[in-house]
Design a protein around this motif. Structure first.
Motif, PDB file in Angstrom:
ATOM      1  N   ASP A  82       0.830  -1.206   0.000  1.00 42.16           N
ATOM      2  CA  ASP A  82       0.000   0.000   0.000  1.00 42.16           C
ATOM      3  C   ASP A  82       0.869   1.262   0.000  1.00 42.16           C
ATOM      4  O   ASP A  82       1.684   1.476   0.901  1.00 42.16           O
ATOM      5  CB  ASP A  82      -0.900  -0.019   1.238  1.00 42.16           C
ATOM      6  N   TRP A  83       0.655   2.070  -1.025  1.00 38.73           N
ATOM      7  CA  TRP A  83       1.509   3.246  -1.202  1.00 38.73           C
ATOM      8  C   TRP A  83       1.381   4.225  -0.047  1.00 38.73           C
ATOM      9  O   TRP A  83       2.370   4.789   0.426  1.00 38.73           O
ATOM     10  CB  TRP A  83       1.174   3.938  -2.530  1.00 38.73           C
ATOM     11  N   ASN A  84       0.163   4.440   0.419  1.00 35.08           N
ATOM     12  CA  ASN A  84      -0.026   5.393   1.512  1.00 35.08           C
ATOM     13  C   ASN A  84       0.712   4.935   2.760  1.00 35.08           C
ATOM     14  O   ASN A  84       1.341   5.727   3.449  1.00 35.08           O
ATOM     15  CB  ASN A  84      -1.513   5.570   1.825  1.00 35.08           C
ATOM     16  N   LYS A  85       0.632   3.625   3.020  1.00 30.84           N
ATOM     17  CA  LYS A  85       1.291   3.134   4.240  1.00 30.84           C
ATOM     18  C   LYS A  85       2.806   3.184   4.081  1.00 30.84           C
ATOM     19  O   LYS A  85       3.519   3.561   5.000  1.00 30.84           O
ATOM     20  CB  LYS A  85       0.859   1.689   4.514  1.00 30.84           C
ATOM     21  N   TRP A  86       3.274   2.801   2.904  1.00 30.66           N
ATOM     22  CA  TRP A  86       4.731   2.669   2.729  1.00 30.66           C
ATOM     23  C   TRP A  86       5.407   4.022   2.540  1.00 30.66           C
ATOM     24  O   TRP A  86       6.390   4.343   3.187  1.00 30.66           O
ATOM     25  CB  TRP A  86       5.024   1.764   1.522  1.00 30.66           C
ATOM     26  N   TRP A  87       4.834   4.835   1.662  1.00 25.82           N
ATOM     27  CA  TRP A  87       5.508   6.086   1.296  1.00 25.82           C
ATOM     28  C   TRP A  87       4.971   7.261   2.084  1.00 25.82           C
ATOM     29  O   TRP A  87       5.722   7.968   2.758  1.00 25.82           O
ATOM     30  CB  TRP A  87       5.351   6.321  -0.214  1.00 25.82           C
ATOM     31  N   VAL A  88       3.649   7.450   2.012  1.00 20.98           N
ATOM     32  CA  VAL A  88       3.079   8.665   2.611  1.00 20.98           C
ATOM     33  C   VAL A  88       3.279   8.636   4.122  1.00 20.98           C
ATOM     34  O   VAL A  88       3.627   9.640   4.734  1.00 20.98           O
ATOM     35  CB  VAL A  88       1.589   8.818   2.227  1.00 20.98           C
ATOM     36  N   ASN A  89       3.086   7.476   4.750  1.00 20.18           N
ATOM     37  CA  ASN A  89       3.270   7.396   6.205  1.00 20.18           C
ATOM     38  C   ASN A  89       4.738   7.217   6.594  1.00 20.18           C
ATOM     39  O   ASN A  89       5.060   6.996   7.753  1.00 20.18           O
ATOM     40  CB  ASN A  89       2.457   6.241   6.796  1.00 20.18           C
ATOM     41  N   ASN A  90       5.607   7.257   5.572  1.00 15.85           N
ATOM     42  CA  ASN A  90       7.043   7.264   5.819  1.00 15.85           C
ATOM     43  C   ASN A  90       7.539   6.018   6.543  1.00 15.85           C
ATOM     44  O   ASN A  90       8.357   6.113   7.448  1.00 15.85           O
ATOM     45  CB  ASN A  90       7.396   8.515   6.625  1.00 15.85           C
ATOM     46  N   ASP A  91       7.031   4.869   6.120  1.00 12.67           N
ATOM     47  CA  ASP A  91       7.512   3.613   6.688  1.00 12.67           C
ATOM     48  C   ASP A  91       8.260   2.869   5.578  1.00 12.67           C
ATOM     49  O   ASP A  91       7.914   1.765   5.195  1.00 12.67           O
ATOM     50  CB  ASP A  91       6.310   2.794   7.188  1.00 12.67           C
ATOM     51  N   ARG A  92       9.299   3.541   5.052  1.00 11.43           N
ATOM     52  CA  ARG A  92       9.932   3.029   3.834  1.00 11.43           C
ATOM     53  C   ARG A  92      11.054   2.059   4.164  1.00 11.43           C
ATOM     54  O   ARG A  92      12.177   2.459   4.421  1.00 11.43           O
ATOM     55  CB  ARG A  92      10.474   4.206   3.017  1.00 11.43           C
ATOM     56  N   ARG A  93      10.681   0.802   4.154  1.00 11.60           N
ATOM     57  CA  ARG A  93      11.710  -0.208   4.395  1.00 11.60           C
ATOM     58  C   ARG A  93      11.734  -1.182   3.230  1.00 11.60           C
ATOM     59  O   ARG A  93      10.702  -1.417   2.597  1.00 11.60           O
ATOM     60  CB  ARG A  93      11.419  -0.941   5.703  1.00 11.60           C
ATOM     61  N   TYR A  94      12.898  -1.733   2.990  1.00 13.60           N
ATOM     62  CA  TYR A  94      13.034  -2.726   1.928  1.00 13.60           C
ATOM     63  C   TYR A  94      13.055  -4.101   2.572  1.00 13.60           C
ATOM     64  O   TYR A  94      13.212  -4.233   3.786  1.00 13.60           O
ATOM     65  CB  TYR A  94      14.279  -2.429   1.092  1.00 13.60           C
ATOM     66  N   ALA A  95      12.873  -5.102   1.742  1.00 13.87           N
ATOM     67  CA  ALA A  95      12.770  -6.454   2.278  1.00 13.87           C
ATOM     68  C   ALA A  95      13.554  -7.377   1.356  1.00 13.87           C
ATOM     69  O   ALA A  95      14.437  -6.932   0.627  1.00 13.87           O
ATOM     70  CB  ALA A  95      11.294  -6.836   2.330  1.00 13.87           C
ATOM     71  N   SER A  96      13.230  -8.638   1.388  1.00 14.19           N
ATOM     72  CA  SER A  96      13.788  -9.543   0.384  1.00 14.19           C
ATOM     73  C   SER A  96      12.621 -10.362  -0.135  1.00 14.19           C
ATOM     74  O   SER A  96      11.540 -10.382   0.452  1.00 14.19           O
ATOM     75  CB  SER A  96      14.859 -10.448   0.986  1.00 14.19           C
ATOM     76  N   GLU A  97      12.886 -11.019  -1.248  1.00 19.50           N
ATOM     77  CA  GLU A  97      11.849 -11.807  -1.886  1.00 19.50           C
ATOM     78  C   GLU A  97      11.187 -12.755  -0.881  1.00 19.50           C
ATOM     79  O   GLU A  97      10.003 -13.061  -0.980  1.00 19.50           O
ATOM     80  CB  GLU A  97      12.520 -12.601  -3.014  1.00 19.50           C
ATOM     81  N   PHE A  98      11.967 -13.206   0.100  1.00 19.00           N
ATOM     82  CA  PHE A  98      11.471 -14.256   0.989  1.00 19.00           C
ATOM     83  C   PHE A  98      10.948 -13.708   2.323  1.00 19.00           C
ATOM     84  O   PHE A  98      10.543 -14.456   3.190  1.00 19.00           O
ATOM     85  CB  PHE A  98      12.585 -15.294   1.220  1.00 19.00           C
ATOM     86  N   THR A  99      10.937 -12.389   2.473  1.00 18.00           N
ATOM     87  CA  THR A  99      10.368 -11.800   3.693  1.00 18.00           C
ATOM     88  C   THR A  99       8.851 -11.989   3.645  1.00 18.00           C
ATOM     89  O   THR A  99       8.222 -11.623   2.646  1.00 18.00           O
ATOM     90  CB  THR A  99      10.660 -10.279   3.749  1.00 18.00           C
ATOM     91  N   PRO A 100       8.257 -12.559   4.702  1.00 17.12           N
ATOM     92  CA  PRO A 100       6.797 -12.727   4.675  1.00 17.12           C
ATOM     93  C   PRO A 100       6.097 -11.384   4.440  1.00 17.12           C
ATOM     94  O   PRO A 100       6.454 -10.378   5.054  1.00 17.12           O
ATOM     95  CB  PRO A 100       6.477 -13.283   6.069  1.00 17.12           C
ATOM     96  N   GLY A 101       5.168 -11.364   3.517  1.00 10.45           N
ATOM     97  CA  GLY A 101       4.389 -10.148   3.234  1.00 10.45           C
ATOM     98  C   GLY A 101       5.091  -9.162   2.321  1.00 10.45           C
ATOM     99  O   GLY A 101       4.536  -8.094   2.013  1.00 10.45           O
TER     100      GLY A 101
END
Ligand code: ACM
Ligand code: ZN
Length: 547
Positions: A82-101
């Motif tokens: 969700d763009w609003n949660k990830w970017w707008v709410n400034n919770d910008r973290r990266y993961a890996s292909e195998f990270t759940p979710g």
């Protein structure tokens, strides 16, 4: 959907412009190869001949680069979709292909080679874009050495003064050019914030060496260097219009997304240009009434407005063509993407084919109903043009306003950025459309920013004073935090008749709120004072309606 491909390919031979493009942003949301092939099928039929893929951005790197595997094992994945949660709410973290979710994805080089061949068979060229130096958070999160001072602190500009950055991006471009045979390679170049360059020893040193002072000149130098590299490999570099400056290498192409004066400037400097000005070509904007459409970025941009690009075309052999851009922050699915693309990309294709000789909008719209019908029969989720609501109904007819023969006294100066039509805008009977910048909405910013007295020129019995305020979060426009209305018959003694205090409530949807007073009172002067919720927020109103 290949029913009329033969007809189109014939007419495309004599097309007004060689570039009839569509950009799809596959970074903000990831779209499958099958989805891209499906769009290429439609592009063949409607006459779009370039598919520009925005392959990299903060939201995810989407192309396998064998030399830098972290770009796809990490930078292609984020913690939430969700763009609003990830970017707008400034919770910008990266993961890996195998990270759940984890959300994300990327194209293998093999998949892209297959796509290139598929597109070529259908007369469509794939133009890859690799963003630099801005919009590169995902690169810096995985290769922090490329950031100023070698630390990723959340900002997204590569350090342009580090030889490692130049080498890294040239290595990436080598692989890109081995996959995509297009003569054109897009290197981004837009919206670098440049703030980190201010506090970076390498950037200071590079500026001193080059004898330059500003960050803009530093960006120009970096972009020139990368463009030169692309040219040295026998290709033509494209960059967004922020890269426009004197001294770009011969063969550079500017993709104009802001005002068309940038295109004129580029042409005057002798560069080729592609026209994709946001006011006509941003297909992520609302295509119909924003109060009912799926949440979108930006303002109201109906099919008719896209078609008006035909009147804004710049007459020059340097204009390669036109392009529609589909940014996908708020477009998570293929079905939604198709809904935003069709019909507006058909208008872009028609302008690219016919140029200024294009048929009138009415005929185009009629024919487009047929094209949309065909597309939907072939499984495309198009916008239903038959049920288009169109402009805000209030804006279509002038209203009778008892204040219209009066005058508006600005006790605080009008804001110069959004004056609408000026001193009479708030009593001229002309209501605003969906867009705050349609020159009918007047905008104000700050405490008591709206402070006006409407003088009716003589005391009369009135029964209401009302005004619509707009709320549009994407444009930082909110309802006023406070509004007072006071009436006076003589201009000396005022009687406060209404006072509103409104708590700021962010919302995903554009809406309008009527605020005012009803009663019965003799008045000549109406004093209205309102504040925006914070000094950074705006308030917008289109009319003070007196009955
Ligand atoms: C852009 O919209 N930043 C090219
Ligand atoms: Zn730096």
């Amino acid at each position: 959907m290949a029913t009329c491909a033969f007809i189109v390919s014939l007419s495309a031979q004599s097309a007004a412009y060689e570039w009839r493009g569509c950009m799809i942003d596959v970074s903000r949301h990831f779209f499958s190869v099958d989805f891209l092939k499906k769009q290429i099928d439609a592009f063949q039929d409607i006459g779009i001949n370039k598919l520009h893929l925005h392959l990299t951005d903060a939201a995810g790197w989407r192309l396998e680069i064998k030399r830098y595997p972290l770009l796809t094992s990490k930078a292609a994945w984020r913690t939430q979709e969700d763009w609003n949660k990830w970017w707008v709410n400034n919770d910008r973290r990266y993961a890996s292909e195998f990270t759940p979710g984890a959300y994300g994805g990327y194209y293998t080089q093999e998949q892209m080679r297959d796509l290139v061949a598929y597109a070529a068979d259908r007369g469509v060229e794939i133009v890859p874009e690799i963003e630099m130096p801005g919009h590169s958070e995902e690169v810096l999160a995985t290769y922090p050495k490329l950031a100023c001072n070698g630390i990723f602190d959340g900002q997204g500009d590569l350090c342009p003064s580090n030889d490692l950055t130049v080498q890294f991006m040239q290595n990436v471009l080598d692989e890109v050019m081995s996959i995509f045979p297009s003569p054109y390679i897009h290197i981004g170049g837009d919206e670098a914030s440049m703030a980190a360059w201010e506090k970076c020893a390498s950037c200071s040193q590079r500026k001193a060496e080059l004898g330059i002072k500003s960050n803009q000149e530093l960006q120009d130098h970096f972009v020139r260097e990368m463009m030169q590299y692309v040219i040295s490999k026998g290709r033509k570099p494209i960059a967004w219009d922020e890269a426009l400056c004197e001294g770009l290498p011969k063969g550079s192409v500017i993709m104009v997304w802001r005002g068309l004066e940038k295109a004129q400037h580029a042409v005057d400097l002798g560069y080729d240009v592609i026209l994709s000005p946001s006011a006509y070509c941003y297909l992520d904007y609302y295509q119909d009434a924003p109060i009912v459409e799926p949440y979108a970025f930006g303002t109201y941009l109906p099919l008719e407005q896209t078609y008006l690009l035909k009147d804004a075309l710049i007459d020059s052999p340097h204009v390669l063509g036109v392009q529609g851009n589909l940014w996908t922050e708020f477009i998570p699915t293929g079905a939604h993407a198709e809904y935003m693309l069709y019909p507006r990309i058909i208008a872009i294709a028609e302008i690219g084919k016919a140029g200024k000789e294009i048929e009138p909008f009415k005929e185009f719209r009629f024919n487009t109903l047929h094209t949309l019908n065909q597309l939907s029969q072939n499984g495309y989720n198009t916008f239903d043009l038959r049920t288009e609501q169109g402009h805000r109904s209030e804006s279509l007819v002038d209203i009778v306003n008892r204040a219209s023969k009066g005058r508006v006294i600005y006790n605080q100066p009008m804001n110069e950025t959004y004056p609408a039509s000026g001193e009479n805008a708030l009593i001229d009977g002309k209501r605003g459309d969906w867009n705050h910048n349609d020159k009918r909405w007047q905008g104000f910013k700050g405490k008591n920013c709206l402070d006006v007295t409407v003088d009716l020129r003589k005391a009369i019995e009135i029964s209401s004073v009302g005004m619509d305020f707009m709320q549009s979060d994407v444009a930082w426009i909110y309802l006023p935090s406070e509004l007072t209305i006071a009436l006076s018959a003589d201009g000396k003694t005022y009687n406060e008749v209404a006072n509103f205090k409104i708590v700021k409530r962010p919302s995903n949807r554009l809406f309008f709120q009527n605020l005012g007073w009803t009663g019965k009172q003799k008045a000549r002067y109406i004093h209205i004072v309102a504040s925006s919720p914070t000094p950074d927020d705006w308030i917008f109103l289109d009319e003070i309606l007196v009955k």
